[in-house]
Design a protein around this motif. Structure first.
Motif, PDB file in Angstrom:
ATOM      1  N   ASP A  25       0.853  -1.203   0.000  1.00 32.77           N
ATOM      2  CA  ASP A  25       0.000   0.000   0.000  1.00 32.77           C
ATOM      3  C   ASP A  25       0.884   1.247   0.000  1.00 32.77           C
ATOM      4  OD1 ASP A  25      -2.765  -1.345   0.794  1.00 32.77           O
ATOM      5  OD2 ASP A  25      -1.201  -2.214   2.059  1.00 32.77           O
ATOM      6  N   VAL A  26       0.402   2.291  -0.675  1.00 31.97           N
ATOM      7  CA  VAL A  26       1.146   3.554  -0.748  1.00 31.97           C
ATOM      8  C   VAL A  26       0.224   4.681  -0.282  1.00 31.97           C
ATOM      9  CG1 VAL A  26       2.486   5.085  -2.238  1.00 31.97           C
ATOM     10  CG2 VAL A  26       2.278   2.677  -2.829  1.00 31.97           C
ATOM     11  N   PHE A  27       0.711   5.539   0.593  1.00 30.52           N
ATOM     12  CA  PHE A  27      -0.067   6.677   1.081  1.00 30.52           C
ATOM     13  C   PHE A  27       0.347   7.910   0.276  1.00 30.52           C
ATOM     14  CE2 PHE A  27       0.169   3.485   4.339  1.00 30.52           C
ATOM     15  CZ  PHE A  27      -1.154   3.381   4.748  1.00 30.52           C
ATOM     16  N   THR A  28      -0.629   8.572  -0.319  1.00 30.63           N
ATOM     17  CA  THR A  28      -0.279   9.569  -1.338  1.00 30.63           C
ATOM     18  C   THR A  28      -1.027  10.898  -1.184  1.00 30.63           C
ATOM     19  OG1 THR A  28      -2.048   8.832  -2.838  1.00 30.63           O
ATOM     20  CG2 THR A  28       0.073   7.730  -3.050  1.00 30.63           C
ATOM     21  N   VAL A  29      -0.390  11.933  -1.708  1.00 28.65           N
ATOM     22  CA  VAL A  29      -1.057  13.216  -1.996  1.00 28.65           C
ATOM     23  C   VAL A  29      -0.557  13.617  -3.393  1.00 28.65           C
ATOM     24  CG1 VAL A  29      -1.417  15.620  -1.323  1.00 28.65           C
ATOM     25  CG2 VAL A  29      -1.097  13.879   0.443  1.00 28.65           C
ATOM     26  N   PRO A  30      -1.450  13.901  -4.342  1.00 30.30           N
ATOM     27  CA  PRO A  30      -0.977  14.138  -5.707  1.00 30.30           C
ATOM     28  C   PRO A  30      -0.398  15.545  -5.914  1.00 30.30           C
ATOM     29  CG  PRO A  30      -3.349  14.334  -5.637  1.00 30.30           C
ATOM     30  CD  PRO A  30      -2.914  13.951  -4.240  1.00 30.30           C
ATOM     31  N   GLY A  31       0.165  15.718  -7.078  1.00 29.83           N
ATOM     32  CA  GLY A  31       0.722  16.981  -7.549  1.00 29.83           C
ATOM     33  C   GLY A  31       1.284  16.646  -8.918  1.00 29.83           C
ATOM     34  N   ASP A  32       1.364  17.607  -9.806  1.00 30.13           N
ATOM     35  CA  ASP A  32       1.663  17.237 -11.196  1.00 30.13           C
ATOM     36  C   ASP A  32       3.020  16.572 -11.391  1.00 30.13           C
ATOM     37  OD1 ASP A  32       2.936  19.627 -10.638  1.00 30.13           O
ATOM     38  OD2 ASP A  32       2.647  20.470 -12.645  1.00 30.13           O
ATOM     39  N   TYR A  33       3.964  16.820 -10.502  1.00 27.55           N
ATOM     40  CA  TYR A  33       5.285  16.211 -10.692  1.00 27.55           C
ATOM     41  C   TYR A  33       5.275  14.704 -10.375  1.00 27.55           C
ATOM     42  CZ  TYR A  33       7.168  20.995 -10.798  1.00 27.55           C
ATOM     43  OH  TYR A  33       7.444  22.303 -11.118  1.00 27.55           O
ATOM     44  N   VAL A  34       4.333  14.272  -9.562  1.00 26.24           N
ATOM     45  CA  VAL A  34       4.339  12.872  -9.121  1.00 26.24           C
ATOM     46  C   VAL A  34       3.144  12.083  -9.647  1.00 26.24           C
ATOM     47  CG1 VAL A  34       3.051  13.170  -6.934  1.00 26.24           C
ATOM     48  CG2 VAL A  34       4.827  11.420  -7.070  1.00 26.24           C
ATOM     49  N   ALA A  35       2.103  12.798 -10.085  1.00 29.45           N
ATOM     50  CA  ALA A  35       0.805  12.163 -10.358  1.00 29.45           C
ATOM     51  C   ALA A  35       0.888  11.053 -11.398  1.00 29.45           C
ATOM     52  CB  ALA A  35      -0.205  13.213 -10.812  1.00 29.45           C
TER      53      ALA A  35
END
Ligand SMILES: Cc1ncc(C[n+]2csc(CCOP(=O)(O)OP(=O)(O)O)c2C)c(N)n1
Length: 574
Positions: A25-35
Motif C-alpha cells: 500500500d502507498v499513502f499519497t497526496v498528488p501533484g503534477d510532478y508525481v501524479a
C-alpha cells in the motif's frame, strides 16, 4: 488520462521492487510532478502479481504518519508526494521514521530537464512552481534524516539507484528519499534483474565475541541483572531471539515506552514499561534495584536521563551496531549477532530464579478530588485496563495519555505503537490509518490529546473513505496539558493560571467526526462513557471518535511525577 506506455517504465520498476520488498500500500497526496506514477499504480491491469494499492490522504503529514505506522508492522512503507510543497510537508514524519528506525520510502516527483522544465526556466528567468530555486533543496533537506536521499535523472541509472536506496532502507531500518524527474515516470527502463539485494550490516566477529564474553562475565557475577527490550528487536525481527535469551537465563526484562509490546506482555519475566519517574512502582523499583541493565537494541532518550546518568558505568547498551559496556565500546556488532553470541556465552550458566516479579497493573488515582461522575484521566484509564482486548492495537499520542496508557498490559506483540522518541503531536491519529491497513484484524485504539488531534483531524475522513475501523478517544481538556505540567505543574497542584499559549479552543469533535463521514459520540459522565464503550466496541465496521470531556484542571499523577521527578509510591493496598 493519457494512455500508459506499452513498454516497461521506471514507474513499473519502482512498483515491482517496492512490492518485492514487501510493500502493498502507498499513502499519497498528488501533484503534477508525481501524479503520473499514480496512474501506473492505479492501473489494475499492469504489473500483474506486483500490484500496489494507493490510499489518498488529506495531507502529507497524514500520509507520512500513516506510512510510518504501517512500516512498523509491515517492515517497509511508502509515502508519495509532489515536489517542494509536498516533500517539505513530509519532512516531520520522515524525521520520526529516521529516529525510530522505520524504513519508509519517501517518493517525490520533481521538475526535470525536458524543454519545458529547467532550461526553459533558466531562459525566461522564471521559477518553476513548488521550487525554491535550488533544485537540490528538497534532497538536501532529506539528506540528514534518511539512509539515502537521491535524485534519479536518468532512466538507465534508475534500476541501480532504486535498488541501492531500497537496500539501504531495509538493512539500516531507516527511511530513504527517492526523487524522480517527472518525465522519467514514462521512460523506458530495464526490468529487475535477480532479487533485490539487502546489504548485510558490517560485522566484526572478534568484536562480537569480545562484547558477548564481556557482557556474559558481568551477568554471571551480577546479583540482579535486568534485560531491557528495545525497538531494534522488533525492527530486525529478533523477537524470538530476545525471548529465547530471557527464557534461557531467567533474567527479568522491562521495555522502554518506545518498544512497549516488543513481546506479548504475558511473556514470563516481563516486569513493565519503564518511563523513569512516571513508571508504575514495581517497574520503577525493579530498575532501581538492578545492579546491571542490558539495553538490547534501544535508543535512550532524555526520558531516561536520570537512569543513564546514574547507571552509566553499570549498563550495557547494544544499539545501532555498537555495544557499550560501561565505558568500553565494541563496534560492528549488530544486534542479531550480539544476542546470538551472548546466548552462546551464557550456555551452561543455568536459569536463575527471578529476583523481581511483575506487580499488578496500576493506574494512579486522581491527584485531587473531582465530582463522582466526572470522567478523569485516572478513571478513564483504570476502565481501559479491563476494556481493551488483545486484538486491539493501542496508539497513544504524545500527550498526557501516553505516559498513563503505557501501564495497560498489552498481551500481544506489536499491540502498542507510539512515537515516543520523536514525539510529534498528532502522530497517533494518522498512525491508526496506517495500522488499520497494515493489520486489518487488529483494531487501532487511539488515545489522543485534543491539541494533537487538532493537527491531523482530517485523517478521520480518510479512515471513513477507506472503510477502516479505528476508535479514536479524544481527551478534551482544552489545554496542551502535558506541556503545561512540564512548564509549570503548579497550574495543577496550586491552582496557578495556565499559560495563555497552552490554552486551545474547544471543538465539537463528535460533530466533526460526523461531518467527516465517521461516527462520533460525546461523553462527559462515567455513565455516558460506559454506554459509549459498549457501542463502539460492538460496531466493528465503523471509525468511531469518542469525545471524552475532562475537567480542564485534571492531569494524571504519572505526568506530575514526570514534571517533578518524584518517584512513584507503593500502590495502596485493598
Ligand atoms: C508537532 C508538534 N508540535 C509541538 C509539540 C510540543 N508539544 C508537546 S506535547 C504538546 C501538547 C499536547 O497537548 P494535547 O494533545 O492537548 O494533550 P494533553 O497533554 O492535553 O492530553 C505540545 C504542543 C510537539 N511535540 N509536536
Amino acid at each position: 488520462m493519457k494512455p500508459l506506455e506499452p513498454f516497461f517504465t521506471v514507474s513499473d520498476y519502482l512498483i515491482q521492487r517496492l512490492h518485492e520488498a514487501g510493500l502493498r500500500d502507498v499513502f499519497t497526496v498528488p501533484g503534477d510532478y508525481v501524479a503520473r506514477w499514480f496512474d501506473y499504480i492505479d492501473d489494475k491491469d499492469r504489473n500483474d502479481g506486483y500490484q500496489l494499492t494507493r490510499l489518498g490522504c488529506r495531507s502529507e503529514l497524514e500520509a507520512g504518519y500513516a506510512a510510518d505506522a504501517y512500516g512498523r508492522i509491515n517492515g517497509i512503507s511508502c509515502a508519495a508526494v509532489t515536489y517542494g510543497v509536498g516533500a517539505f510537508s513530509l519532512l516531520n514524519p520522515v524525521a520520526g521514521s529516521y529516529v525510530e528506525r522505520v524504513p519508509t520510502v519517501a517518493i517525490s516527483g520533481s521538475p526535470g530537464t525536458s524543454d519545458t522544465d529547467r532550461p526553459f526556466a533558466r531562459t525566461y528567468k522564471i521559477l518553476l512552481h513548488h521550487a525554491t530555486g535550488n533544485y537540490e533543496a528538497d534532497r538536501n533537506a532529506y539528506e540528514d534524516i534518511t539512509a539515502e536521499a537521491i535524485i534519479i535523472s536518468d532512466a538507465r541509472q534508475a534500476p541501480a539507484m532504486i535498488d541501492g536506496a531500497l537496500g539501504a532502507a531495509l538493512s539500516q531500518k531507516r527511511p530513504v528519499y527517492i526523487e524522480l524527474w517527472r518525465q522519467l515516470w514514462d521512460a523506458e527502463c530495464a526490468r529487475p534483474v535477480g532479487a533485490l539485494t539487502i546489504p548485510a550490516l558490517p560485522v566484526d566477529q572478534d568484536a562480537v565475541k569480545a562484547a558477548a564474553a564481556h557482557v556474559a562475565g558481568l551477568i554471571k557475577t551480577a546479583a540482579n541483572p535486568l534485560f531491557w527490550g528495545g525497538i531494534e528487536v522488533q525492527r530486525y525481527g529478533l523477537q524470538s531471539a530476545f525471548a529465547g535469551l530471557v527464557d534461557q537465563t531467567g533474567i527479568p526484562y522491562v521495555t522502554s515506552l518506545l518498544a512497549k509490546s516488543v513481546l506479548a506482555e504475558t511473556h514470563p519475566g516481563f516486569i513493565g514499561t519503564y518511563t523513569g519517574p512516571s513508571s508504575d512502582y514495581s517497574t520503577y523499583t525493579t530498575v532501581e534495584n538492578a545492579d546491571m541493565v542490558v539495553v538490547t537494541g534501544d535508543l535512550l532518550t532524555d526520558d531516561y536521563e536520570g537512569f543513564v546518568s546514574k547507571d552509566f558505568s553499570q549498563m550495557v547498551v547494544a544499539y545501532d551496531g555498537t555495544v557499550r559496556v560501561g565505558e568500553a565500546y565494541y563496534f560492528q556488532v549488530p544486534l542479531a549477532a550480539f544476542i546470538s553470541a551472548l546466548s552462546d556465552a551464557l550456555q551452561g550458566t543455568g536459569k536463575r530464579e527471578p529476583w523481581a516479579v511483575k506487580g499488578p497493573a496500576v493506574i494512579d488515582p486522581d491527584f485531587k478530588p473531582f465530582p463522582p461522575d466526572a470522567i478523569t484521566y485516572a478513571r478513564f484509564f483504570q476502565r481501559m485496563l479491563t476494556w481493551v482486548d488483545a486484538d486491539m492495537t493501542l496508539v497513544p499520542d504524545e500527550s498526557s495519555s501516553m505516559y498513563v496508557s503505557c501501564n495497560i498490559p498489552v498481551n500481544r506483540a506489536n499491540g502498542f505503537v507510539s512515537e515516543a522518541a520523536w514525539g510529534s503531536i498528532g502522530y497517533a491519529s494518522a498512525a491508526a490509518l496506517g495500522l488499520s491497513v497494515a493489520a486489518p484484524d487488529a483494531r487501532p485504539v487511539v488515545f489522543a490529546g485534543d491539541g494533537g488531534f487538532q493537527m491531523v483531524a482530517q485523517t478521520v475522513s480518510t479512515m471513513a473513505l477507506y472503510r477502516r475501523n479505528p476508535i479514536i478517544f479524544v481527551m478534551v481538556n482544552t489545554i496542551y496539558g502535558i506541556e503545561q505540567a512540564l512548564t509549570n505543574d503548579k497550574a495543577y497542584t496550586e491552582g496557578q493560571p495556565f499559560n495563555a499559549f497552552n490554552v486551545i479552543p474547544y471543538w465539537d469533535y463528535a460533530g466533526l467526526a460526523v461531518a467527516l463521514g465517521a461516527k462520533g459520540v460525546r461523553v462527559t459522565t462515567l455513565t455516558e462513557l460506559e454506554n459509549a464503550l459498549t457501542t463502539v466496541k460492538a460496531d466493528l465496521d465503523s471509525v468511531w471518535l469518542v469525545q471524552v470531556n475532562l475537567p480542564a484542571d485534571d492531569i494524571p499523577q504519572e505526568i506530575l511525577r514526570l514534571a517533578t521527578n518524584e518517584p512513584p509510591s507503593p500502590p495502596a493496598v485493598g
